[in-house]
Design an enzyme around this catalytic site. Structure first.
Site, PDB file in Angstrom:
ATOM      1  CE1 TYR A  19      -2.543  17.344   7.834  1.00  0.00           C
ATOM      2  CE2 TYR A  19      -1.633  15.229   8.464  1.00  0.00           C
ATOM      3  CZ  TYR A  19      -2.702  16.081   8.342  1.00  0.00           C
ATOM      4  OH  TYR A  19      -3.949  15.640   8.698  1.00  0.00           O
TER       5      TYR A  19
ATOM      6  NE  ARG B   5      -7.327  15.088   9.184  1.00  0.00           N
ATOM      7  CZ  ARG B   5      -7.676  13.988   8.520  1.00  0.00           C
ATOM      8  NH1 ARG B   5      -8.404  13.038   9.089  1.00  0.00           N
ATOM      9  NH2 ARG B   5      -7.276  13.802   7.274  1.00  0.00           N
TER      10      ARG B   5
ATOM     11  CB  CYS C 143      -7.045  20.952   9.915  1.00  0.00           C
ATOM     12  SG  CYS C 143      -6.526  19.514   8.975  1.00  0.00           S
TER      13      CYS C 143
ATOM     14  CG  HIS D 197     -14.042   1.760  -1.748  1.00  0.00           C
ATOM     15  ND1 HIS D 197     -14.093   2.653  -0.724  1.00  0.00           N
ATOM     16  CD2 HIS D 197     -12.754   1.386  -1.873  1.00  0.00           C
ATOM     17  CE1 HIS D 197     -12.875   2.811  -0.228  1.00  0.00           C
ATOM     18  NE2 HIS D 197     -12.045   2.076  -0.908  1.00  0.00           N
TER      19      HIS D 197
ATOM     20  CG  HIS E  18      -1.783   1.143   1.390  1.00  0.00           C
ATOM     21  ND1 HIS E  18      -2.182   1.633   2.598  1.00  0.00           N
ATOM     22  CD2 HIS E  18      -2.345   1.927   0.463  1.00  0.00           C
ATOM     23  CE1 HIS E  18      -2.962   2.668   2.407  1.00  0.00           C
ATOM     24  NE2 HIS E  18      -3.070   2.868   1.109  1.00  0.00           N
TER      25      HIS E  18
HETATM   26  N1  MTE Z   1      -3.278  10.913  17.912  1.00  0.00           N
HETATM   27  C1  MTE Z   1      -3.760  11.745  16.972  1.00  0.00           C
HETATM   28  N2  MTE Z   1      -3.517  13.055  17.097  1.00  0.00           N
HETATM   29  C2  MTE Z   1      -3.982  13.914  16.176  1.00  0.00           C
HETATM   30  C3  MTE Z   1      -4.699  13.463  15.048  1.00  0.00           C
HETATM   31  C4  MTE Z   1      -4.968  12.074  14.950  1.00  0.00           C
HETATM   32  O1  MTE Z   1      -5.620  11.599  14.012  1.00  0.00           O
HETATM   33  N3  MTE Z   1      -4.463  11.249  15.925  1.00  0.00           N
HETATM   34  N4  MTE Z   1      -5.097  14.390  14.092  1.00  0.00           N
HETATM   35  C5  MTE Z   1      -4.301  15.610  14.024  1.00  0.00           C
HETATM   36  C6  MTE Z   1      -4.817  16.624  13.143  1.00  0.00           C
HETATM   37  S1  MTE Z   1      -4.446  16.436  11.503  1.00  0.00           S
HETATM   38  C7  MTE Z   1      -5.446  17.745  13.601  1.00  0.00           C
HETATM   39  S2  MTE Z   1      -5.894  18.983  12.552  1.00  0.00           S
HETATM   40  C8  MTE Z   1      -5.759  17.914  15.028  1.00  0.00           C
HETATM   41  C9  MTE Z   1      -7.240  18.139  15.225  1.00  0.00           C
HETATM   42  O2  MTE Z   1      -7.545  18.278  16.582  1.00  0.00           O
HETATM   43  P1  MTE Z   1      -9.049  18.196  17.058  1.00  0.00           P
HETATM   44  O3  MTE Z   1      -9.665  16.943  16.511  1.00  0.00           O
HETATM   45  O4  MTE Z   1      -9.027  18.245  18.547  1.00  0.00           O
HETATM   46  O5  MTE Z   1      -9.743  19.417  16.487  1.00  0.00           O
HETATM   47  O6  MTE Z   1      -5.367  16.793  15.798  1.00  0.00           O
HETATM   48  C10 MTE Z   1      -4.136  16.229  15.405  1.00  0.00           C
HETATM   49  N5  MTE Z   1      -3.736  15.233  16.356  1.00  0.00           N
HETATM   50 MO    MO Z   2      -5.060  18.351  10.380  1.00  0.00          MO
END
Ligand code: MTE
Ligand code: MO
Length: 580
Positions: free
Chosen positions: A413, A222, A276, A148, A123
C-alpha cells in the site's frame, strides 16, 4: 432525430496472473531431515537481497518468491543430511501438530508430507497467509492459486519432502477442519469473485451505479485472511498508549464492550466511500505486469456508517490533546494467521485526532449491524482515507509515535515511480497511502458492450442522425475534497462535455465530502460514420476535477507502479458498434 442503440452485456473475463520472472535454477529432489532444522545454518542466507522480492503477500507471492530464493536454500538443502526418510509415514494428526514455527511447519500435498519451516522463516513478505495451510493439506489453496501447479513451484516443494501421508490411520481429521476459510460467511452471487481464499470480490459496475448507497450484500469485499468468528459476549476493544509503538510497552487507558460502545456514546453517522488502493489495478496490469488482485472499477462502494467518534472516546479519557502528543493511531484487527500475526494498519494523527475528525468506530453499515465480511462487530471508518486503513474486526487502538509495524502498513500500500520495479523497490523510501487522489469511472456502459444500429431505419433524410447514449459513473476525491466537475469525451480528450452531477457541489463541505458523486450525461454519436463503416468502435473517457482543482492523469503508463495502486488515470470504455 434520435436512433436507439441497444446495449448488450458481454461476459467479463477473469484471470489469475503469475509472473514468469522467477525461474528455478536447480531441480533437486532429496528427502530432508524433518526434525531439528538448524536455524543458524540459515541465518547467513537471510540478507537484504530478499527485501526486493517481497512484493505482495501470502501464498501467492510466497511460493513464487520461494522459487526465487531457491538457489540459496537449495545450497543449504544439499548440506542437510540425506537421511533415507522419504518413505517414512506420518498420520494427519502428527502433521497437524506441526503448525507453528516452534513445532515446525509441515504441510500435506497429494499424499506427501513436507517440512516448509525453513521457508516460512524467511518468507519475504512475512509469514502471513502461508501459515494458513500449516499442519494440513495445502490442496485447497493450490486450487485457488492455480499457478502453484507450475512445475518449478512443485519441484521446489520437493526439496522439502520428509515423507508420506499415512492414510490408513484412523485419526484422520476432516478436510473442513483443516480449512481456515471453512467458516467464512455466504456471499451474494452477484459479486465478481477475484479470489475465494481469502475472499476478494468486487461489485459489478452496472449494479454499483444503481444506488446512491451501495447495498451491503453487493459492497465489495477485500479480505487478507479468513473472516474471524467473534462472540459478541467476549468482544472487547482495547485502547492503549504506547509512544514508542513497542507491543510490550503499552499502557491501557480504556477497554469497552460492544454494548458499552453503543450505549455510552452519542451515535454519529457518516456517508463515506471505501476504496481499495488497488481499485482499477487491471488497467495498470495492461501496461506492465503487477502481482496482485485484478480489480476493475468495483473495489469501491458508498455506505452509511454509524458508530462512535474516536475523539468522543478520547475526550472521555482526557486525551483530547492526542493530536499534539502522538503522531499515529495504530489499529489491530482480529483476523490473524496461524502464527498469530493479525491484520494491522495506522492513520496519521491529523486525520485521527483533529477536533472535527469523523473517524468512527462503526457498529452499523447502512442501518444494520455490520456483517461479518465488513468487520462485525466494530470496524474503523477513516473517511477520505484508503480502504486498507479502515480496519475491520477492530480489537485494539494504540496512540503512538510510530506507524503500525504491520506488513500492510510498511511493505505494501505504497506507490512508487514507474521506473521502480520489483527488484529495485525499497518500501522505506515511500510513505504509506492515506488520502487517495481524485477518481472517476464510467460504470454504464461497460467496455465490450455493443451498440446496434439498424441501417434499415436510415435513409437520406436522416443520414445526419445522431445516436444518443446515456453514460453514468462515479467520482470522488480523497481527504474530503468535493467533486467540482466531471468531463466526458469521445475523441480522446480533444473535446469534452460536462456531465451533470447528482449532488450540486456544496462549497461549505469542500473538505468534508466523504461520499461519492454520481454523474450522468448523454453522448452523441454521428450515425453516418458507422453506416459508412468508417468506424466500428467508439471509446468514451472521463475525468473529474476536485475542489483543489486536481484532476486525473491521462494515461495509465505515466502512473504505473510496482504494486498497482492509486490508479486514477482517465477511465476509458470501448464500445462496439454493429450496423445491421
Ligand atoms: N482487519 C482487516 N481490516 C481490513 C482488511 C483486512 O484484510 N483485515 N482489508 C482492508 C482493505 S485493503 C480494504 S480495501 C478494506 C475493504 O473493506 P470491505 O471489505 O468492507 O469492503 O478493508 C480494510 N480493512
Ligand atoms: Mo484495499
Amino acid at each position: 432525430m434520435l436512433l436507439h442503440g441497444t446495449l448488450r452485456l458481454l461476459p467479463r473475463p477473469r484471470r489469475i496472473y503469475l509472473s514468469n520472472i522467477y525461474k528455478l535454477s536447480t531441480n533437486q529432489s532429496t528427502c530432508k531431515e524433518s526434525s531439528g532444522y538448524k536455524q543458524n545454518d540459515f541465518k547467513k542466507t537471510r540478507t537484504s537481497n530478499y527485501k526486493h522480492i517481497g512484493i505482495g503477500f501470502g501464498l501467492v507471492v510466497g511460493f513464487a518468491s520461494l522459487v526465487a530464493i531457491n538457489r540459496k536454500l537449495s545450497l543449504v538443502n544439499k548440506e542437510s543430511k540425506k537421511l533415507d526418510k522419504c518413505n517414512k509415514k506420518y498420520t494427519r494428526k502428527e502433521v497437524s501438530k506441526h503448525n507453528t514455527l516452534e513445532n515446525g511447519v509441515w504441510v500435506i500435498y497429494q499424499g506427501k508430507v513436507y517440512d516448509i519451516t525453513d521457508f516460512v522463516e524467511r518468507h519475504p513478505g512475512g509469514s502471513g497467509a502461508i501459515m494458513m495451510g500449516a499442519g494440513g493439506d495445502v490442496s485447497p489453496f493450490w486450487e485457488t492459486y492455480v499457478f502453484h501447479k507450475k512445475p518449478e513451484v512443485q519441484n521446489l516443494l520437493e526439496t522439502y519432502l520428509i515423507g508420506e501421508l499415512d492414510e490408513s490411520a484412523t485419526d484422520s481429521i476432516s478436510e473442513s477442519s483443516q480449512d481456515p476459510y471453512a467458516t467464512d460467511p455466504k456471499r451474494s452471487p452477484h459479486l465478481i469473485v477475484l479470489s475465494d481464499k481469502p475472499f476478494n470480490a468486487e461489485t459489478p459496475a452496472k449494479l454499483l451505479i444503481e444506488n446512491q448507497i451501495t447495498p451491503t450484500e453487493i459492497f465489495f469485499v477485500r479480505n487478507h485472511l479468513p473472516v474471524p468468528e467473534v462472540d459478541i459476549e467476549d468482544y472487547k476493544l482495547e485502547i492503549c498508549i504506547g509512544s514508542d509503538g513497542d507491543e510490550d510497552n503499552l499502557e491501557m487507558i480504556a477497554e469497552y464492550t460492544y454494548e458499552e460502545l453503543k450505549s455510552l456514546f452519542k451515535p454519529h453517522t457518516v456517508e463515506s466511500i471505501i476504496q481499495c488502493s488497488g481499485n482499477r489495478r487491471k488497467e495498470l496490469k495492461k501496461v506492465r505486469e503487477i502481482k496482485g488482485l485484478d480489480w476493475g472499477i468495483g473495489a469501491f462502494g458508498n455506505a452509511k456508517w454509524t458508530g462512535v467518534r474516536l475523539i468522543d472516546i478520547l475526550d472521555r479519557h482526557n486525551v483530547n490533546e492526542a493530536s499534539s502528543k502522538f503522531k499515529h493511531l495504530q489499529m489491530g484487527g482480529l483476523d490473524c494467521d496461524m502464527s498469530g500475526k493479525c491484520y494491522s494498519a495506522s492513520i496519521s494523527s491529523d486525520i485521527a485526532f483533529d477536533a472535527k475528525s469523523e473517524v468512527l468506530l462503526a457498529y452499523e453499515m447502512n442501518g444494520e449491524p455490520l456483517t461479518r465480511d465488513h468487520g462485525f462487530p466494530i470496524r474503523l471508518i477513516a473517511p477520505g482515507v484508503t480502504g486498507a486503513r479502515n480496519v475491520k474486526w477492530l480489537s485494539k487502538l494504540i496512540l503512538s509515535n510510530e506507524e503500525s509495524t504491520g506488513h500492510w502498513q510498511r511493505n505494501d500500500y505504497k506507490s512508487f515511480s514507474p521506473s521502480v520495479d520489483m527488484f529495485t523497490v525499497d518500501y522505506s523510501k515511500s510513505i504509506s497511502i492515506q488520502e487517495m487522489p481524485v477518481q472517476s469511472a464510467i460504470c454504464d456502459p461497460q467496455s465490450g458492450d455493443k451498440l446496434r444500429i439498424s441501417s434499415g431505419k436510415i435513409d437520406e433524410a436522416n443520414k445526419e442522425a445522431i445516436l444518443s447514449i446515456p453514460v453514468n459513473g462515479y467520482a470522488w476525491s480523497g481527504g474530503g475534497k468535493l467533486i467540482l466537475r466531471v468531463d466526458v469525451s469521445i475523441d480522446n480528450g480533444a473535446t469534452w462535455q460536462t456531465a451533470s452531477l447528482e449532488q450540486e457541489p456544496d462549497f461549505d463541505k469542500r473538505n468534508k465530502t466523504w461520499h461519492w458523486t454520481r454523474w450522468k450525461t448523454n453522448i452523441e454519436l454521428p450515425v453516418e460514420e458507422f453506416i459508412e463503416r468508417k468506424k466500428d468502435k467508439v471509446e468514451i473517457c472521463c475525468r473529474a476535477v476536485d475542489s483543489a482543482y486536481n484532476s486525473q492523469p491521462e494515461r495509465a503508463e505515466t502512473i504505473w507502479n510496482v504494486r498497482g495502486v492509486v490508479n486514477n488515470c482517465w477511465h476509458r470504455v470501448e464500445l462496439y458498434v454493429e450496423v445491421d
